[in-house]
Design a protein around this motif. Structure first.
Motif, PDB file in Angstrom:
ATOM      1  N   ARG A  23     -53.325 -33.540  -6.357  1.00 34.69           N
ATOM      2  CA  ARG A  23     -53.616 -34.405  -7.496  1.00 34.69           C
ATOM      3  C   ARG A  23     -52.607 -35.557  -7.563  1.00 34.69           C
ATOM      4  O   ARG A  23     -52.974 -36.703  -7.817  1.00 34.69           O
ATOM      5  CB  ARG A  23     -53.557 -33.592  -8.803  1.00 34.69           C
ATOM      6  N   ARG A  24     -51.341 -35.257  -7.313  1.00 34.50           N
ATOM      7  CA  ARG A  24     -50.321 -36.304  -7.323  1.00 34.50           C
ATOM      8  C   ARG A  24     -50.590 -37.314  -6.208  1.00 34.50           C
ATOM      9  O   ARG A  24     -50.470 -38.522  -6.408  1.00 34.50           O
ATOM     10  CB  ARG A  24     -48.932 -35.689  -7.173  1.00 34.50           C
ATOM     11  N   THR A  49     -53.395 -39.519  -7.158  1.00 30.75           N
ATOM     12  CA  THR A  49     -52.965 -40.493  -8.166  1.00 30.75           C
ATOM     13  C   THR A  49     -52.291 -41.683  -7.498  1.00 30.75           C
ATOM     14  O   THR A  49     -52.561 -42.843  -7.833  1.00 30.75           O
ATOM     15  CB  THR A  49     -51.998 -39.842  -9.168  1.00 30.75           C
ATOM     16  N   HIS A  56     -49.838 -33.935 -14.913  1.00 30.48           N
ATOM     17  CA  HIS A  56     -49.084 -34.058 -13.658  1.00 30.48           C
ATOM     18  C   HIS A  56     -47.972 -35.103 -13.744  1.00 30.48           C
ATOM     19  O   HIS A  56     -47.009 -35.046 -12.976  1.00 30.48           O
ATOM     20  CB  HIS A  56     -50.041 -34.404 -12.515  1.00 30.48           C
ATOM     21  N   PHE A  57     -48.116 -36.055 -14.662  1.00 33.37           N
ATOM     22  CA  PHE A  57     -47.115 -37.106 -14.846  1.00 33.37           C
ATOM     23  C   PHE A  57     -46.894 -37.307 -16.343  1.00 33.37           C
ATOM     24  O   PHE A  57     -47.866 -37.468 -17.082  1.00 33.37           O
ATOM     25  CB  PHE A  57     -47.586 -38.426 -14.223  1.00 33.37           C
ATOM     26  N   ILE A  83     -45.472 -42.138 -12.741  1.00 34.45           N
ATOM     27  CA  ILE A  83     -46.498 -42.406 -11.730  1.00 34.45           C
ATOM     28  C   ILE A  83     -45.998 -43.461 -10.757  1.00 34.45           C
ATOM     29  O   ILE A  83     -46.115 -43.305  -9.531  1.00 34.45           O
ATOM     30  CB  ILE A  83     -47.809 -42.875 -12.392  1.00 34.45           C
ATOM     31  N   ALA A 125     -43.541 -42.131  -8.336  1.00 35.80           N
ATOM     32  CA  ALA A 125     -44.205 -41.363  -7.275  1.00 35.80           C
ATOM     33  C   ALA A 125     -44.792 -42.301  -6.228  1.00 35.80           C
ATOM     34  O   ALA A 125     -44.756 -42.016  -5.024  1.00 35.80           O
ATOM     35  CB  ALA A 125     -45.295 -40.472  -7.868  1.00 35.80           C
TER      36      ALA A 125
END
Length: 202
Positions: free
Chosen positions: A13-14, A17, A52-53, A59, A62
């Motif tokens: 998922r990360r 994103t 997730h963030f 974000i 990342a």
């Protein structure tokens, strides 16, 4: 909606994103990208994204981690495979250009972060990326001088700055014409001119 997409593991998922942000940055001003737009691109709700963030800043951090890891990994790979320091510099130049052609949103994000007046964590990460990249260039240039490929009187620091600035110039030109492929079309000829300025004449 695809349930498999909804139930991706956290790491995937990360990664998804990051991919969405890089794609959006190629289409619009990176500063205008909202968490709502990111979630929409991914087919999620903002609530799912925030699991997730914690925020947009996380974000972007990342994304910068992804850019740093991918670009430097590509650079290190071609350097290890090159037959000489000068050949390595050319390979790095080509690799960097290809990275930007593949991900045209990346330089727009980098430029955007460096223009921020405030010292954010993301801006610091961009600065660190440039420093790490520059270190690799300086090492190659010093090796080239030691092996007689490059002019022994060459200003290593200035050559590294010019190398990066030359790529940035190509990036700006590609943004002006609206075609990332512009870089690929002109990269070899531009590097040839840079090369003539640093190569040993002995």
């Amino acid at each position: 909606m695809d349930t498999r997409r909804k139930n991706l593991p956290a790491a995937e998922r990360r990664a998804a994103t990051v991919k969405a942000v890089v794609e959006l940055a190629a289409e619009q001003n990176p500063n205008d990208i909202t968490t709502a737009a990111i979630a929409k691109r991914m087919g999620l709700t903002q609530g799912a994204l925030f699991r997730h963030f914690p925020n947009k800043g996380a974000i972007m951090q990342a994304v910068m981690e992804w850019v740093t890891e991918r670009l430097l990994a590509r650079v290190d790979k071609v350097v290890q495979a090159a037959a000489s320091p000068l050949a390595a510099l050319e390979a790095v130049f080509e690799t960097h250009v290809e990275f930007v052609v593949e991900h045209p949103g990346v330089p727009r994000m980098l430029f955007g972060e460096l223009q921020r007046a405030k010292a954010t964590e993301t801006r610091r990460m961009v600065q660190t990326l440039i420093l790490r990249y520059s270190d690799r260039l300086r090492h190659l240039i010093e090796e080239g001088k030691a092996q007689g490929e490059l002019d022994v009187l060459l200003d290593t620091e200035a050559a590294a700055i010019l190398f990066i600035g030359t790529i940035q110039g190509l990036v700006m030109q590609s943004l002006l014409v609206g075609d990332a492929g512009y870089m690929r079309q002109h990269a070899a000829r531009v590097f040839a001119i840079f090369c003539r300025g640093i190569r040993s004449t002995q």
